[in-house]
Write a protein that holds these residues in place. Structure first.
Motif: not given
Length: 146
Positions: A57-67, A139-146
Motif C-alpha cells: 500500500g505504498l506510493f500508490t497516489d500517482l496523480k497527486n503524490p506528496t513524495s 506509514e511506510a516505515t511501519a509497514v516495511l518493518v513488519n
C-alpha cells in the motif's frame, strides 16, 4: 557462490525473502546469444519492487503524490545465465530503512532452484516539487518493518 559485498551470511540472507513475482523471460530481453541482456535484471528489480510496494500500500497516489521513490543506485551480480523462455522467481525485500531512503535487496531463482541474480539498490524518497529528499511517510516505515 562468489563473495557478494552486501551479503554477510548468504544462507540467512536468502531465507529472509518472502515476497516474489514470477517473470517469463521475453525474447526482447535477450541478446544475440539468447541469454538475458545485462540491463534486463534492472527491469526485473523494478517490477518486483513496484509490486512489493503496491502490495504494502505504498506510493500508490500517482496523480497527486506528496513524495515519490527515486532510484539512487542499483547493483546486480550475475551468477547463472538466464535464457529466453525460462521463468524466474524474482524476490525483493527491504534490507534497511533510513530517514529518507530504503535499501532493497533482490534475488532471482531459476526453474532449477538455483540463484541466478542477486542485487541491491537504494531508493530515495523525493519531494516532487523541490526534487529534494524528504522523510519517508511514517506509514511506510511501519509497514516495511513488519
Amino acid at each position: 557462490m562468489k563473495h557478494i559485498s552486501y551479503i554477510e551470511d548468504f544462507k540467512s540472507w536468502k531465507e529472509e525473502f518472502t515476497f516474489f513475482i514470477e517473470i517469463s523471460i521475453r525474447f526482447s530481453e535477450t541478446d544475440m546469444f539468447g541469454h538475458v541482456n545485462n540491463v534486463s535484471p534492472f527491469i526485473y528489480f523494478e517490477e518486483a519492487r513496484t509490486e512489493y510496494m503496491k502490495e504494502k500500500g505504498l506510493f500508490t497516489d500517482l496523480k497527486n503524490p506528496t513524495s515519490v521513490p527515486v532510484v539512487a543506485d542499483l547493483q546486480c551480480d550475475y551468477h547463472q545465465q538466464i535464457y529466453f523462455g525460462e521463468k524466474i522467481k524474482m524476490y525483493v525485500k527491504p534490507n534497511s530503512i533510513g530517514k529518507t531512503s530504503l535499501d532493497f535487496h533482490y534475488m532471482a531463482i531459476n526453474e532449477a532452484g538455483a540463484v541466478c541474480l542477486t542485487g541491491r539498490g537504494r531508493i530515495v524518497n523525493v519531494d516532487p516539487k523541490t526534487g529534494s529528499p524528504t522523510p519517508l511517510p511514517k506509514e511506510a516505515t511501519a509497514v516495511l518493518v513488519n
